[in-house]
Structure formats: structure tokens, C-alpha cells
Design a protein around this motif. Structure first.
Motif, PDB file in Angstrom:
ATOM      1  N   CYS A   1       3.198  -7.316  -8.598  1.00 54.89           N
ATOM      2  CA  CYS A   1       2.387  -8.161  -7.714  1.00 54.89           C
ATOM      3  C   CYS A   1       3.247  -8.830  -6.650  1.00 54.89           C
ATOM      4  CB  CYS A   1       1.655  -9.225  -8.539  1.00 54.89           C
ATOM      5  SG  CYS A   1       0.255  -8.601  -9.484  1.00 54.89           S
ATOM      6  N   THR A   2       4.459  -9.223  -7.025  1.00 54.09           N
ATOM      7  CA  THR A   2       5.368  -9.837  -6.054  1.00 54.09           C
ATOM      8  C   THR A   2       5.709  -8.863  -4.944  1.00 54.09           C
ATOM      9  OG1 THR A   2       6.312 -11.288  -7.740  1.00 54.09           O
ATOM     10  CG2 THR A   2       7.627 -10.914  -5.760  1.00 54.09           C
ATOM     11  N   LEU A   3       5.935  -7.606  -5.309  1.00 56.31           N
ATOM     12  CA  LEU A   3       6.224  -6.595  -4.289  1.00 56.31           C
ATOM     13  C   LEU A   3       5.019  -6.384  -3.372  1.00 56.31           C
ATOM     14  CD1 LEU A   3       8.163  -4.016  -6.492  1.00 56.31           C
ATOM     15  CD2 LEU A   3       9.108  -5.422  -4.654  1.00 56.31           C
ATOM     16  N   GLY A   4       3.812  -6.444  -3.927  1.00 60.65           N
ATOM     17  CA  GLY A   4       2.616  -6.324  -3.093  1.00 60.65           C
ATOM     18  C   GLY A   4       2.488  -7.479  -2.121  1.00 60.65           C
ATOM     19  N   VAL A   5       2.729  -8.699  -2.604  1.00 56.98           N
ATOM     20  CA  VAL A   5       2.677  -9.879  -1.729  1.00 56.98           C
ATOM     21  C   VAL A   5       3.741  -9.780  -0.646  1.00 56.98           C
ATOM     22  CG1 VAL A   5       3.012 -12.374  -1.648  1.00 56.98           C
ATOM     23  CG2 VAL A   5       1.661 -11.356  -3.492  1.00 56.98           C
ATOM     24  N   TRP A   6       4.934  -9.300  -1.010  1.00 57.74           N
ATOM     25  CA  TRP A   6       6.012  -9.140  -0.020  1.00 57.74           C
ATOM     26  C   TRP A   6       5.594  -8.183   1.087  1.00 57.74           C
ATOM     27  CZ3 TRP A   6       9.412  -4.696   0.480  1.00 57.74           C
ATOM     28  CH2 TRP A   6      10.427  -4.903   1.414  1.00 57.74           C
ATOM     29  N   GLN A   7       4.915  -7.103   0.722  1.00 60.06           N
ATOM     30  CA  GLN A   7       4.457  -6.165   1.750  1.00 60.06           C
ATOM     31  C   GLN A   7       3.406  -6.798   2.654  1.00 60.06           C
ATOM     32  OE1 GLN A   7       5.446  -3.285   2.779  1.00 60.06           O
ATOM     33  NE2 GLN A   7       7.025  -2.922   1.227  1.00 60.06           N
ATOM     34  N   LEU A   8       2.544  -7.649   2.107  1.00 63.41           N
ATOM     35  CA  LEU A   8       1.575  -8.368   2.952  1.00 63.41           C
ATOM     36  C   LEU A   8       2.288  -9.318   3.912  1.00 63.41           C
ATOM     37  CD1 LEU A   8      -1.256  -9.179   0.378  1.00 63.41           C
ATOM     38  CD2 LEU A   8      -1.258  -7.413   2.157  1.00 63.41           C
ATOM     39  N   GLN A   9       3.347  -9.957   3.445  1.00 67.03           N
ATOM     40  CA  GLN A   9       4.128 -10.826   4.323  1.00 67.03           C
ATOM     41  C   GLN A   9       4.812 -10.013   5.412  1.00 67.03           C
ATOM     42  OE1 GLN A   9       6.627 -12.659   1.381  1.00 67.03           O
ATOM     43  NE2 GLN A   9       5.191 -14.342   0.977  1.00 67.03           N
ATOM     44  N   ARG A  10       5.336  -8.840   5.036  1.00 72.98           N
ATOM     45  CA  ARG A  10       5.948  -7.953   6.026  1.00 72.98           C
ATOM     46  C   ARG A  10       4.912  -7.496   7.056  1.00 72.98           C
ATOM     47  NH1 ARG A  10      11.017  -6.562   7.184  1.00 72.98           N
ATOM     48  NH2 ARG A  10      10.479  -4.355   7.289  1.00 72.98           N
ATOM     49  N   MET A  11       3.685  -7.271   6.616  1.00 71.23           N
ATOM     50  CA  MET A  11       2.627  -6.860   7.534  1.00 71.23           C
ATOM     51  C   MET A  11       2.357  -7.959   8.564  1.00 71.23           C
ATOM     52  SD  MET A  11      -1.303  -5.711   6.684  1.00 71.23           S
ATOM     53  CE  MET A  11      -1.750  -7.377   6.170  1.00 71.23           C
ATOM     54  N   GLU A  12       2.293  -9.208   8.113  1.00 72.65           N
ATOM     55  CA  GLU A  12       2.080 -10.316   9.042  1.00 72.65           C
ATOM     56  C   GLU A  12       3.221 -10.412  10.049  1.00 72.65           C
ATOM     57  OE1 GLU A  12       1.464 -13.895   6.893  1.00 72.65           O
ATOM     58  OE2 GLU A  12      -0.393 -13.225   5.936  1.00 72.65           O
TER      59      GLU A  12
END
Length: 220
Positions: free
Chosen positions: A18-29
């Protein structure tokens, strides 16, 4: 202990995924903000060519200049956004006592050997650029046919400043299709990666629950 270790292992794995998924969302922003900044710079009012352009400060900066073609063009073979497969025409241009490189656009493959450019002053609007394809690990040039827009190497080959302007329009129009700089080639796959990580987290949690269920069944 029979339940605690599998449960702890499962929860840790779930949290990591889940942390890796959140990190990718942050990278998307972050990527979306970067793309918006680049697009705003590309669409700004063209200015005069800076005295000493630098990639960090001037990449994508819009410029306007008047110059004359001053040397044989270089051909860059490839498949180009909005230009199809063909040769990019990168030519030396003399402007205000300086010689720089200008990417005029794309010609079809069958026109690559017969690039006719006029010997008249040309008004050019476009953007300073240090292209990503220069770092693509492509082979060395074959004569005047190149496989990447390596600004430093091309400038050395034609004796110009290591400065490249990618033309958006020319006056008069030339027999070359301009391919202005844009953000289409910037990868933006972070949402897909986030979905993959969250999907793996869901599967991991499901497998953990199933394992705990199996352990419970065996202890009954």
C-alpha cells in the motif's frame, strides 16, 4: 504464535504494498505539476535568444529569431510525434553574429537525400530544447545521418554553439513539417503503477486471510 507470525507477515506485506501505491500517487501529482509547468513555459510569449542558454534554466523556453541557413543540414532518422517516420532536419543557422542549431522539423524518408533549404533570411519561432533522445543509447552517426539529436556532438560537427532551437513555425514556410516541442513524450504511468501495487496489496491480504483460515481449520 501459530496465528501471530503469519498475520504479522501478512500485515507487513500489505502495508509495504500500500505504501508503494501511495508513493506512485504522490509521483503522479508531482509529474502532473511538472508537465503543467513545462506547458506554461512552452506557451509563453517568445523572447530573444539568451546570450548563454543553459538547460536547467532555459529548456523549453520560447524564442524568436531571424537568421540564415549557414551550412549543410544534419538528418536524424526516427519516428517522431506528429511527424511520423522520417528525418528530422537539424541545420546551422547564423543569427545576429552567432551560429546555432535549428531543428526545422521532419521530412519523409524518401526526401531525406534531397533536402532543399532556401538561402534567404528566415523568421523562426520555437523553443530551446535539450532533447531526451540524445540519451537513448543510440549508435554513432553514419555520415550526415544521425540517430539522436545529440546537441553537443552536432554542434561540434557543424561548428556552432551547443544550442538547439526546435522550430514551431517559420516565415517563409519551408518544405519541412515542423514538430514543435511538447509534453506528449513525457511518460505518465504512475496511476497504472499505483493500481498494480494496490491490486497486489489486495491479493496479499486475501492470501493472508486464506492462510489464517487454513491454519484455523487444522487446529479445530
Amino acid at each position: 504464535m501459530r496465528f501471530a507470525i503469519p498475520a504479522l507477515f501478512g500485515l507487513i506485506g500489505f502495508a509495504v504494498l500500500c505504501t508503494l501505491g501511495v508513493w506512485q500517487l504522490q509521483r503522479m501529482e508531482w509529474k502532473h505539476a511538472m508537465i503543467a509547468e513545462i506547458e506554461a513555459r512552452i506557451d509563453a510569449e517568445p523572447a530573444a535568444l539568451p546570450d548563454m542558454p543553459a538547460e536547467a534554466a532555459d529548456n523549453f523556453a520560447p524564442v524568436a529569431l531571424t537568421g540564415r541557413i549557414d551550412g549543410e543540414p544534419l538528418r536524424v532518422l526516427g519516428a517522431w510525434r506528429a511527424g511520423g517516420t522520417g528525418f528530422r532536419v537539424v541545420t546551422p543557422v547564423e543569427t545576429g553574429g552567432r551560429r546555432i542549431l535549428v531543428d526545422l522539423g521532419v521530412v519523409p524518408l524518401d526526401a531525406g537525400e534531397t533536402i532543399a533549404l532556401p538561402d534567404v533570411p528566415i523568421e523562426i519561432t520555437g523553443n530551446l530544447n535539450w532533447p531526451d533522445d540524445a540519451n537513448a543509447g543510440t549508435p554513432d552517426p553514419d555520415g550526415d545521418t544521425w540517430f539522436a539529436r545529440d546537441v553537443a556532438a552536432m554542434a561540434a560537427a557543424r561548428g556552432t554553439e551547443p544550442v538547439l532551437v526546435v522550430a514551431a513555425a517559420t516565415t517563409p514556410p519551408l518544405a519541412v513539417t515542423p514538430v514543435p516541442v511538447g509534453t506528449d513524450g513525457i511518460p505518465d504511468n504512475h496511476l497504472g503503477y499505483a493500481i498494480q501495487w494496490f491490486g497486489l496489496a489486495t491479493v496479499w491480504l486475501g492470501m493472508t486471510v486464506f492462510l489464517l483460515w487454513r491454519i484455523r481449520r487444522r487446529t479445530l
